[in-house]
Design a protein around this motif. Sequence first.
Motif, PDB file in Angstrom:
ATOM      1  N   GLU A 193       0.831  -1.211   0.000  1.00 30.70           N
ATOM      2  CA  GLU A 193       0.000   0.000   0.000  1.00 30.70           C
ATOM      3  C   GLU A 193       0.865   1.260   0.000  1.00 30.70           C
ATOM      4  OE1 GLU A 193      -2.554  -0.570   3.371  1.00 30.70           O
ATOM      5  OE2 GLU A 193      -3.932  -1.880   2.256  1.00 30.70           O
ATOM      6  N   ASN A 194       1.952   1.247   0.764  1.00 32.15           N
ATOM      7  CA  ASN A 194       2.869   2.398   0.778  1.00 32.15           C
ATOM      8  C   ASN A 194       3.503   2.603  -0.592  1.00 32.15           C
ATOM      9  OD1 ASN A 194       2.412   2.962   3.472  1.00 32.15           O
ATOM     10  ND2 ASN A 194       4.164   1.783   4.186  1.00 32.15           N
ATOM     11  N   PHE A 195       3.908   1.510  -1.217  1.00 35.47           N
ATOM     12  CA  PHE A 195       4.482   1.574  -2.561  1.00 35.47           C
ATOM     13  C   PHE A 195       3.474   2.177  -3.538  1.00 35.47           C
ATOM     14  CE2 PHE A 195       5.043  -0.470  -6.747  1.00 35.47           C
ATOM     15  CZ  PHE A 195       6.312  -0.002  -7.069  1.00 35.47           C
ATOM     16  N   THR A 196       2.238   1.685  -3.492  1.00 37.43           N
ATOM     17  CA  THR A 196       1.182   2.189  -4.379  1.00 37.43           C
ATOM     18  C   THR A 196       0.926   3.673  -4.140  1.00 37.43           C
ATOM     19  OG1 THR A 196       0.156   0.002  -4.381  1.00 37.43           O
ATOM     20  CG2 THR A 196      -1.210   1.831  -5.115  1.00 37.43           C
ATOM     21  N   GLU A 197       0.917   4.089  -2.885  1.00 35.59           N
ATOM     22  CA  GLU A 197       0.693   5.499  -2.554  1.00 35.59           C
ATOM     23  C   GLU A 197       1.811   6.381  -3.113  1.00 35.59           C
ATOM     24  OE1 GLU A 197       0.387   8.401   1.355  1.00 35.59           O
ATOM     25  OE2 GLU A 197       0.065   6.258   1.593  1.00 35.59           O
ATOM     26  N   GLU A 198       3.041   5.927  -2.992  1.00 33.18           N
ATOM     27  CA  GLU A 198       4.159   6.711  -3.502  1.00 33.18           C
ATOM     28  C   GLU A 198       4.127   6.797  -5.028  1.00 33.18           C
ATOM     29  OE1 GLU A 198       7.991   5.836  -1.777  1.00 33.18           O
ATOM     30  OE2 GLU A 198       7.048   5.286   0.113  1.00 33.18           O
ATOM     31  N   ILE A 199       3.758   5.724  -5.699  1.00 32.66           N
ATOM     32  CA  ILE A 199       3.620   5.751  -7.163  1.00 32.66           C
ATOM     33  C   ILE A 199       2.498   6.694  -7.553  1.00 32.66           C
ATOM     34  CG2 ILE A 199       3.011   4.381  -9.194  1.00 32.66           C
ATOM     35  CD1 ILE A 199       5.879   3.909  -8.192  1.00 32.66           C
ATOM     36  N   ASN A 200       1.398   6.675  -6.809  1.00 32.46           N
ATOM     37  CA  ASN A 200       0.283   7.576  -7.101  1.00 32.46           C
ATOM     38  C   ASN A 200       0.692   9.040  -6.895  1.00 32.46           C
ATOM     39  OD1 ASN A 200      -1.562   5.653  -7.942  1.00 32.46           O
ATOM     40  ND2 ASN A 200      -2.310   5.294  -5.865  1.00 32.46           N
ATOM     41  N   ASN A 201       1.566   9.305  -5.934  1.00 30.25           N
ATOM     42  CA  ASN A 201       2.074  10.673  -5.758  1.00 30.25           C
ATOM     43  C   ASN A 201       2.841  11.129  -6.989  1.00 30.25           C
ATOM     44  OD1 ASN A 201       0.976  10.943  -3.209  1.00 30.25           O
ATOM     45  ND2 ASN A 201       2.843  10.317  -2.162  1.00 30.25           N
ATOM     46  N   ARG A 245       2.318  10.002 -10.033  1.00 33.44           N
ATOM     47  CA  ARG A 245       1.285  10.210 -11.064  1.00 33.44           C
ATOM     48  C   ARG A 245       0.628  11.580 -10.902  1.00 33.44           C
ATOM     49  NH1 ARG A 245      -1.244   4.295 -10.502  1.00 33.44           N
ATOM     50  NH2 ARG A 245      -0.020   3.267 -12.112  1.00 33.44           N
ATOM     51  N   ASN A 246       0.319  11.941  -9.661  1.00 31.66           N
ATOM     52  CA  ASN A 246      -0.295  13.249  -9.408  1.00 31.66           C
ATOM     53  C   ASN A 246       0.648  14.379  -9.783  1.00 31.66           C
ATOM     54  OD1 ASN A 246      -2.705  12.154  -8.498  1.00 31.66           O
ATOM     55  ND2 ASN A 246      -2.038  12.116  -6.369  1.00 31.66           N
ATOM     56  N   TYR A 261       0.002  17.305 -12.489  1.00 34.90           N
ATOM     57  CA  TYR A 261       0.216  18.709 -12.159  1.00 34.90           C
ATOM     58  C   TYR A 261       1.059  19.386 -13.240  1.00 34.90           C
ATOM     59  CZ  TYR A 261       2.519  22.720 -10.035  1.00 34.90           C
ATOM     60  OH  TYR A 261       3.035  23.963  -9.811  1.00 34.90           O
ATOM     61  N   ILE A 262       2.133  18.729 -13.654  1.00 36.69           N
ATOM     62  CA  ILE A 262       2.997  19.281 -14.698  1.00 36.69           C
ATOM     63  C   ILE A 262       2.196  19.500 -15.977  1.00 36.69           C
ATOM     64  CG2 ILE A 262       4.934  18.750 -16.238  1.00 36.69           C
ATOM     65  CD1 ILE A 262       6.235  17.306 -13.848  1.00 36.69           C
ATOM     66  N   GLU A 263       1.363  18.524 -16.336  1.00 37.99           N
ATOM     67  CA  GLU A 263       0.540  18.661 -17.544  1.00 37.99           C
ATOM     68  C   GLU A 263      -0.412  19.841 -17.427  1.00 37.99           C
ATOM     69  OE1 GLU A 263      -1.300  14.828 -17.869  1.00 37.99           O
ATOM     70  OE2 GLU A 263       0.450  13.935 -18.836  1.00 37.99           O
ATOM     71  N   LEU A 264      -1.018  20.018 -16.253  1.00 41.40           N
ATOM     72  CA  LEU A 264      -1.931  21.149 -16.055  1.00 41.40           C
ATOM     73  C   LEU A 264      -1.205  22.478 -16.184  1.00 41.40           C
ATOM     74  CD1 LEU A 264      -4.102  19.919 -13.054  1.00 41.40           C
ATOM     75  CD2 LEU A 264      -4.874  20.304 -15.399  1.00 41.40           C
ATOM     76  N   VAL A 265      -0.052  22.584 -15.571  1.00 40.68           N
ATOM     77  CA  VAL A 265       0.720  23.830 -15.642  1.00 40.68           C
ATOM     78  C   VAL A 265       1.126  24.108 -17.082  1.00 40.68           C
ATOM     79  CG1 VAL A 265       2.896  24.928 -14.984  1.00 40.68           C
ATOM     80  CG2 VAL A 265       1.520  23.752 -13.263  1.00 40.68           C
ATOM     81  N   ASN A 266       1.528  23.071 -17.805  1.00 40.63           N
ATOM     82  CA  ASN A 266       1.950  23.250 -19.192  1.00 40.63           C
ATOM     83  C   ASN A 266       0.794  23.624 -20.114  1.00 40.63           C
ATOM     84  OD1 ASN A 266       4.613  22.736 -18.578  1.00 40.63           O
ATOM     85  ND2 ASN A 266       4.487  20.575 -19.097  1.00 40.63           N
ATOM     86  N   PHE A 269      14.618  18.641 -16.703  1.00 42.22           N
ATOM     87  CA  PHE A 269      14.669  18.596 -15.246  1.00 42.22           C
ATOM     88  C   PHE A 269      13.495  17.799 -14.691  1.00 42.22           C
ATOM     89  CE2 PHE A 269      13.498  20.282 -11.096  1.00 42.22           C
ATOM     90  CZ  PHE A 269      14.677  20.090 -10.404  1.00 42.22           C
ATOM     91  N   GLU A 270      12.297  18.049 -15.208  1.00 43.59           N
ATOM     92  CA  GLU A 270      11.114  17.333 -14.732  1.00 43.59           C
ATOM     93  C   GLU A 270      11.233  15.840 -15.023  1.00 43.59           C
ATOM     94  OE1 GLU A 270       8.123  19.516 -16.792  1.00 43.59           O
ATOM     95  OE2 GLU A 270       7.904  20.986 -15.186  1.00 43.59           O
ATOM     96  N   TYR A 271      11.690  15.489 -16.216  1.00 42.46           N
ATOM     97  CA  TYR A 271      11.861  14.084 -16.592  1.00 42.46           C
ATOM     98  C   TYR A 271      12.863  13.415 -15.653  1.00 42.46           C
ATOM     99  CZ  TYR A 271      13.363  10.008 -19.267  1.00 42.46           C
ATOM    100  OH  TYR A 271      13.682   8.738 -19.647  1.00 42.46           O
ATOM    101  N   ASN A 272      14.000  14.055 -15.446  1.00 46.33           N
ATOM    102  CA  ASN A 272      15.020  13.481 -14.557  1.00 46.33           C
ATOM    103  C   ASN A 272      14.504  13.333 -13.129  1.00 46.33           C
ATOM    104  OD1 ASN A 272      16.850  13.280 -16.640  1.00 46.33           O
ATOM    105  ND2 ASN A 272      17.879  15.200 -16.164  1.00 46.33           N
ATOM    106  N   SER A 273      13.754  14.311 -12.665  1.00 44.15           N
ATOM    107  CA  SER A 273      13.200  14.249 -11.314  1.00 44.15           C
ATOM    108  C   SER A 273      12.254  13.063 -11.157  1.00 44.15           C
ATOM    109  CB  SER A 273      12.437  15.532 -10.984  1.00 44.15           C
ATOM    110  OG  SER A 273      13.300  16.629 -10.996  1.00 44.15           O
ATOM    111  N   ILE A 274      11.424  12.849 -12.155  1.00 44.28           N
ATOM    112  CA  ILE A 274      10.479  11.731 -12.110  1.00 44.28           C
ATOM    113  C   ILE A 274      11.220  10.395 -12.141  1.00 44.28           C
ATOM    114  CG2 ILE A 274       8.655  10.552 -13.401  1.00 44.28           C
ATOM    115  CD1 ILE A 274       7.703  13.425 -14.232  1.00 44.28           C
TER     116      ILE A 274
END
Length: 71
Positions: free
Chosen positions: A7-15, A17-18, A22-27, A48-53
């Motif tokens: 569940e923790n793993f899934t939550e972190e992956i969902n973060n 995704r969110n 957010y990046i798509e909305l800003v763009n 930078f965003e790609y590398n961060s992800i």
Amino acid sequence: MKKESLENFTEEINNIRNYIKYIELVNNIKNSDLEKFLHEFNVQKKIFEYNSIIISLYGILENHVGIWIKE
């Protein structure tokens, strides 16, 4: 593998995704001043965003694989 660690793993992956949503909305904001500003830095910003992800995903995976091996 314990249910809680999955569940923790899934939550972190969902973060992640969110964050991508957010990046798509800003763009997609159609503000001419903001577009001009972002256009100047667009390539570097995307890299930078790609590398961060990628780094975040790797960190999550590395952490949870370690936990699952211990379990």
